[in-house]
Design a protein around this motif. Sequence first.
Motif, PDB file in Angstrom:
ATOM      1  N   VAL A 503       0.855  -1.180   0.000  1.00  0.00           N
ATOM      2  CA  VAL A 503       0.000   0.000   0.000  1.00  0.00           C
ATOM      3  C   VAL A 503       0.889   1.225   0.000  1.00  0.00           C
ATOM      4  CG1 VAL A 503      -1.727   1.344   1.264  1.00  0.00           C
ATOM      5  CG2 VAL A 503      -1.885  -1.155   1.171  1.00  0.00           C
ATOM      6  N   GLY A 504       0.626   2.145  -0.919  1.00  0.00           N
ATOM      7  CA  GLY A 504       1.424   3.355  -1.004  1.00  0.00           C
ATOM      8  C   GLY A 504       2.707   3.109  -1.758  1.00  0.00           C
ATOM      9  N   GLY A 505       3.558   4.114  -1.830  1.00  0.00           N
ATOM     10  CA  GLY A 505       4.811   3.994  -2.559  1.00  0.00           C
ATOM     11  C   GLY A 505       4.614   4.290  -4.027  1.00  0.00           C
ATOM     12  N   ASN A 506       5.713   4.140  -4.783  1.00  0.00           N
ATOM     13  CA  ASN A 506       5.683   4.492  -6.193  1.00  0.00           C
ATOM     14  C   ASN A 506       5.740   3.285  -7.101  1.00  0.00           C
ATOM     15  OD1 ASN A 506       5.733   7.279  -5.580  1.00  0.00           O
ATOM     16  ND2 ASN A 506       7.965   7.174  -5.227  1.00  0.00           N
ATOM     17  N   SER A 507       5.643   2.071  -6.527  1.00  0.00           N
ATOM     18  CA  SER A 507       5.774   0.877  -7.353  1.00  0.00           C
ATOM     19  C   SER A 507       4.553   0.605  -8.181  1.00  0.00           C
ATOM     20  CB  SER A 507       6.059  -0.341  -6.459  1.00  0.00           C
ATOM     21  OG  SER A 507       4.935  -0.626  -5.671  1.00  0.00           O
ATOM     22  N   GLY A 508       3.469   1.173  -7.820  1.00  0.00           N
ATOM     23  CA  GLY A 508       2.231   0.901  -8.541  1.00  0.00           C
ATOM     24  C   GLY A 508       1.563  -0.377  -8.146  1.00  0.00           C
ATOM     25  N   SER A 509       2.163  -1.164  -7.237  1.00  0.00           N
ATOM     26  CA  SER A 509       1.596  -2.461  -6.900  1.00  0.00           C
ATOM     27  C   SER A 509       0.321  -2.341  -6.082  1.00  0.00           C
ATOM     28  CB  SER A 509       2.634  -3.288  -6.122  1.00  0.00           C
ATOM     29  OG  SER A 509       2.982  -2.627  -4.935  1.00  0.00           O
ATOM     30  N   SER A 510       0.077  -1.197  -5.486  1.00  0.00           N
ATOM     31  CA  SER A 510      -1.141  -1.049  -4.689  1.00  0.00           C
ATOM     32  C   SER A 510      -2.208  -0.268  -5.439  1.00  0.00           C
ATOM     33  CB  SER A 510      -0.803  -0.345  -3.370  1.00  0.00           C
ATOM     34  OG  SER A 510      -0.378   0.980  -3.621  1.00  0.00           O
ATOM     35  N   GLU A 511      -1.946   0.081  -6.682  1.00  0.00           N
ATOM     36  CA  GLU A 511      -2.905   0.855  -7.442  1.00  0.00           C
ATOM     37  C   GLU A 511      -3.661  -0.047  -8.404  1.00  0.00           C
ATOM     38  OE1 GLU A 511      -0.566   3.801  -9.319  1.00  0.00           O
ATOM     39  OE2 GLU A 511       0.058   4.749  -7.449  1.00  0.00           O
ATOM     40  N   GLY A 512      -4.804   0.417  -8.859  1.00  0.00           N
ATOM     41  CA  GLY A 512      -5.549  -0.304  -9.883  1.00  0.00           C
ATOM     42  C   GLY A 512      -6.175  -1.581  -9.406  1.00  0.00           C
ATOM     43  N   GLU A 513      -6.519  -1.719  -8.122  1.00  0.00           N
ATOM     44  CA  GLU A 513      -7.145  -2.932  -7.618  1.00  0.00           C
ATOM     45  C   GLU A 513      -8.662  -2.745  -7.647  1.00  0.00           C
ATOM     46  OE1 GLU A 513      -5.483  -4.834  -4.253  1.00  0.00           O
ATOM     47  OE2 GLU A 513      -3.433  -4.199  -4.665  1.00  0.00           O
ATOM     48  N   PHE A 514      -9.234  -3.043  -8.794  1.00  0.00           N
ATOM     49  CA  PHE A 514     -10.680  -2.886  -8.948  1.00  0.00           C
ATOM     50  C   PHE A 514     -11.150  -3.803 -10.067  1.00  0.00           C
ATOM     51  CE2 PHE A 514      -8.765   0.138 -11.861  1.00  0.00           C
ATOM     52  CZ  PHE A 514      -9.504  -0.026 -13.025  1.00  0.00           C
ATOM     53  N   THR A 515     -12.459  -3.989 -10.129  1.00  0.00           N
ATOM     54  CA  THR A 515     -13.079  -4.742 -11.207  1.00  0.00           C
ATOM     55  C   THR A 515     -14.299  -3.963 -11.695  1.00  0.00           C
ATOM     56  OG1 THR A 515     -14.081  -6.858 -11.845  1.00  0.00           O
ATOM     57  CG2 THR A 515     -14.457  -6.109  -9.594  1.00  0.00           C
ATOM     58  N   VAL A 516     -14.545  -4.056 -13.000  1.00  0.00           N
ATOM     59  CA  VAL A 516     -15.651  -3.347 -13.638  1.00  0.00           C
ATOM     60  C   VAL A 516     -16.497  -4.337 -14.411  1.00  0.00           C
ATOM     61  CG1 VAL A 516     -16.273  -1.581 -15.340  1.00  0.00           C
ATOM     62  CG2 VAL A 516     -14.295  -1.231 -13.832  1.00  0.00           C
ATOM     63  N   SER A 517     -17.807  -4.215 -14.272  1.00  0.00           N
ATOM     64  CA  SER A 517     -18.733  -5.044 -15.043  1.00  0.00           C
ATOM     65  C   SER A 517     -19.794  -4.117 -15.663  1.00  0.00           C
ATOM     66  CB  SER A 517     -19.410  -6.079 -14.140  1.00  0.00           C
ATOM     67  OG  SER A 517     -20.355  -6.825 -14.867  1.00  0.00           O
ATOM     68  N   ALA A 518     -19.869  -4.119 -16.990  1.00  0.00           N
ATOM     69  CA  ALA A 518     -20.817  -3.260 -17.703  1.00  0.00           C
ATOM     70  C   ALA A 518     -21.769  -4.130 -18.519  1.00  0.00           C
ATOM     71  CB  ALA A 518     -20.072  -2.293 -18.617  1.00  0.00           C
ATOM     72  N   ALA A 519     -23.064  -3.832 -18.477  1.00  0.00           N
ATOM     73  CA  ALA A 519     -24.074  -4.601 -19.215  1.00  0.00           C
ATOM     74  C   ALA A 519     -25.008  -3.645 -19.940  1.00  0.00           C
ATOM     75  CB  ALA A 519     -24.842  -5.492 -18.252  1.00  0.00           C
ATOM     76  N   ASP A 520     -25.411  -4.029 -21.151  1.00  0.00           N
ATOM     77  CA  ASP A 520     -26.362  -3.201 -21.893  1.00  0.00           C
ATOM     78  C   ASP A 520     -27.777  -3.714 -21.660  1.00  0.00           C
ATOM     79  OD1 ASP A 520     -26.577  -5.498 -23.404  1.00  0.00           O
ATOM     80  OD2 ASP A 520     -25.551  -4.682 -25.159  1.00  0.00           O
ATOM     81  N   THR A 521     -28.712  -3.116 -22.372  1.00  0.00           N
ATOM     82  CA  THR A 521     -30.116  -3.494 -22.180  1.00  0.00           C
ATOM     83  C   THR A 521     -30.419  -4.898 -22.647  1.00  0.00           C
ATOM     84  OG1 THR A 521     -30.606  -2.459 -24.316  1.00  0.00           O
ATOM     85  CG2 THR A 521     -30.909  -1.103 -22.342  1.00  0.00           C
ATOM     86  N   ALA A 522     -29.557  -5.446 -23.507  1.00  0.00           N
ATOM     87  CA  ALA A 522     -29.754  -6.819 -23.988  1.00  0.00           C
ATOM     88  C   ALA A 522     -29.056  -7.831 -23.088  1.00  0.00           C
ATOM     89  CB  ALA A 522     -29.242  -6.955 -25.422  1.00  0.00           C
ATOM     90  N   ALA A 523     -28.573  -7.389 -21.926  1.00  0.00           N
ATOM     91  CA  ALA A 523     -27.916  -8.257 -20.944  1.00  0.00           C
ATOM     92  C   ALA A 523     -26.579  -8.796 -21.433  1.00  0.00           C
ATOM     93  CB  ALA A 523     -28.830  -9.405 -20.525  1.00  0.00           C
ATOM     94  N   ARG A 524     -26.026  -8.137 -22.436  1.00  0.00           N
ATOM     95  CA  ARG A 524     -24.666  -8.499 -22.845  1.00  0.00           C
ATOM     96  C   ARG A 524     -23.684  -7.808 -21.888  1.00  0.00           C
ATOM     97  NH1 ARG A 524     -25.593  -6.955 -29.091  1.00  0.00           N
ATOM     98  NH2 ARG A 524     -26.387  -5.132 -27.939  1.00  0.00           N
ATOM     99  N   GLU A 525     -22.693  -8.553 -21.475  1.00  0.00           N
ATOM    100  CA  GLU A 525     -21.835  -8.078 -20.378  1.00  0.00           C
ATOM    101  C   GLU A 525     -20.382  -8.038 -20.807  1.00  0.00           C
ATOM    102  OE1 GLU A 525     -20.605  -9.379 -15.770  1.00  0.00           O
ATOM    103  OE2 GLU A 525     -21.580 -10.805 -17.151  1.00  0.00           O
ATOM    104  N   LEU A 526     -19.692  -7.019 -20.365  1.00  0.00           N
ATOM    105  CA  LEU A 526     -18.245  -6.895 -20.524  1.00  0.00           C
ATOM    106  C   LEU A 526     -17.654  -6.653 -19.142  1.00  0.00           C
ATOM    107  CD1 LEU A 526     -15.711  -6.579 -22.340  1.00  0.00           C
ATOM    108  CD2 LEU A 526     -16.205  -4.120 -22.395  1.00  0.00           C
ATOM    109  N   THR A 527     -16.654  -7.467 -18.791  1.00  0.00           N
ATOM    110  CA  THR A 527     -16.066  -7.322 -17.460  1.00  0.00           C
ATOM    111  C   THR A 527     -14.552  -7.353 -17.562  1.00  0.00           C
ATOM    112  OG1 THR A 527     -15.965  -8.264 -15.220  1.00  0.00           O
ATOM    113  CG2 THR A 527     -16.188  -9.822 -17.036  1.00  0.00           C
TER     114      THR A 527
END
Length: 809
Positions: A503-527
């Motif tokens: 956590v913290g620092g400049n290595s980037g190892s603690s950054e970008g820890e997330f997940t995204v799930s997007a769905a349209d009206t036709a229930a097609r999903e991109l994650t």
Amino acid sequence: MPECSESRLAGILFLDRTALLATAMLAASTLADAQSTQRGYEKGAGIYTSQTYAIDAAQPAKRSNNGGTTPAEVENSPGVRQINADVLHALGYTGLKVTAAIIDIGIMAGHPEFSGRVRPGYNAFDGSANVTDGNGHGTHVSGIFGAAKDGKGMFGVAYEASLLPIKVLDDRGNGSAASVAAGIQYAVNQRIHYLCPARCSDPNTLVAGHHQFAPFAINLSLGSSSPSDTIRNALIDAVNAGMVVAAAAGNDGRANPIYPARYARDAAANGQIIAVGSVYFDAAGRPQINSWSNRAGDTRDFYLVAPGYQVYSTYPKLNPKTRQYEATYATLSGTSMATPYVTGAVTLIKSGWTYLSANQVSSILFDSATDLGGDGIDEIYGRGLLNLQAALAPIGSLSAPTSRRASLPLTGTSLTGSIATGAALRAAGRAGLMQVAAFDRYGRDFQVDFAPTVSRAASIGNGLAPMLAALDSAAERTYSLDGGTMRVTYRSEATRLALGHQVGGNSGSSEGEFTVSAADTAARELTFGFSGMGAHSFGLGGELARRGEIQFISALENPYLALASRHTHFGIGLPLAGGLRLKFGTLVSDPRATAYDPALSQITGRHQSMGLAEVSGRLASALWTLGVGRLQETDSVLGTTQTGAFSFSGTAETSVVNFGMAFSPASRMTLGGQYTVGHTGGTANHADSLVLGYTDARSKGYGVFASLREAFRAGDSLTIMVSQPLRTASGALQMVAPARAAVDGSPVMASRSISLRPEGRETRAELIYLSPIDRRAKWFLGMAVRDQPDHESTAPRETTIGGGFHAVF
């Protein structure tokens, strides 16, 4: 020391002056210590060494027994401790089955300290076997070398060795170059006789059952100020026959040793002649050269010092009434007394490693001596003080031969198990299966136990991790996009810390820890997501979260996803007819997760990737998922990584199947579970190491849960989970490693199959209660219990209780 008369044939060889003085005193029936011009000696002053060697991590196997002793016998044998011979004795190095030739005045063979270990001797004057010692010097020297450890008197350096007495001096201590040379030649002939049926070219050729009678060392506690070609030629024969010669430096306080010790500097000596000077130990326990001991001088490269002042040893005392010699003890001083310490040391090293050559044994003693005087080799102390503890330790770097005849250094060797294999590998270490024979610069085998290098299986977070992950999921952010939706789940810093992420620092190892799930009206999903959050998108847990029926539950994670360390994932979900859904996905481990392998001298490209396909649907009120996957690991197997002598290079593929189901028996309750099983194909190791590869393996994990919404108030939830982390059910790591050295010193290789199935079986039980504070904040309270954590059957149960809150500002 008196000079030799040049008018006599090749000169007369005299004993140490102090020894002759003691003889005269004993002849008058008075036992008294021989006096030296040196002052300041204090009996039992202690042991002095300039360095300490740890031999428990790399040590030879125990060879023999240790004999029986008493405190008095030990107290009377300080020289044994001062050269650290007691360290070898504790491991069973006692000189057993090694013979040394004591070329001197003879021996009192009937002395109880030599019982059963005196070989038939030789009298160089008349060719007979009469080696009676009418002086005492030869018996005293013999006791320092090999008096028994029997609880009486004192004991010698090599107390189980055999002695070959050769009488080359008369009872007044006089002899000629011819008699000394004849004695040396007799020892050489005895060696050749017992090693070879006839004179042979290889002096190390062994004849089964007889090699122990072939003398390996020669002790010469005698000398002259004049050289002798006759003696030199006999010594070169001894060198060529594969013998080590220890010779007294003399007691004249000169800058150089006397002869024959001075022949040690000759190139023809091949480093197998050792000149020996004498030291005493001052009140502080520091070794100091005796004023009367000849120095190293021009023989400094082949000169050692050993205790030679007031040495207590075996002695024949003349009974004036019976005119018979009686077994007793006396205290004498001189380089004559120091020399048998070196001869005994030679014998101990040879008894430990019978295949060592004479040059190797002497080189080991030179290399391991404790430096005294000026730094390095000097003209006073030469190589320094004989130090058998250092001689026992490996010299140079240790290496282990492989089945392909390569030799691997042991530095940087490690074995890191995963949650699936770590407990089994550590159990193998406790069972001794990680112990191998390694060889030093001189080809000596040492037992090295790699069990301490087997790293503890790294748990995927501590007990707080699933609680914090549930809190993160509860704080999921949902956005509306052109009729569709996008869900974003972040890992909080608290969760990262619980998972062991930076956590913290400049290595980037603690950054970008997330997940995204997007769905349209036709229930097609991109994650997609980063840093190992694929479980939020795949499997039963991911499908429940997508449908908004329940928050993410850690017990429903596909455990194989965690083997793709800190992975990035991507997936596409599509609706099918009949209410079914199809999802494809891929995971790739973080390319920054490389490692340096010292054995390969390069950055390794260890990485993992996984392809996934799953279908989900409803059966009545139950939601089900069925998935398949293919995990591919480069240079690791089921998360197990190796370096150094255990290096592994290859690709392991694991086929994974998981099935999950959840249903709601009541409107606010959901029950469910997921079972995952994998099959890993056998994998050969393409690296030349002690590891051949892995057999086929099966592994599995499961999790069940029960969740109650609005258990106590609106918006809260109470979840109970029981799970078993990924555990190997079958499979083995295959090794071919050196187990020991054969009689000729070659490695004896042994095959080992190390089971990957741990003895224990971890069961996790977790309870988490989540409740809103307001629309921007939630709090939680939870408890986690791990029985047999990390599948360690003997590990104590772990219990974690925690609480906290999450607020969005």
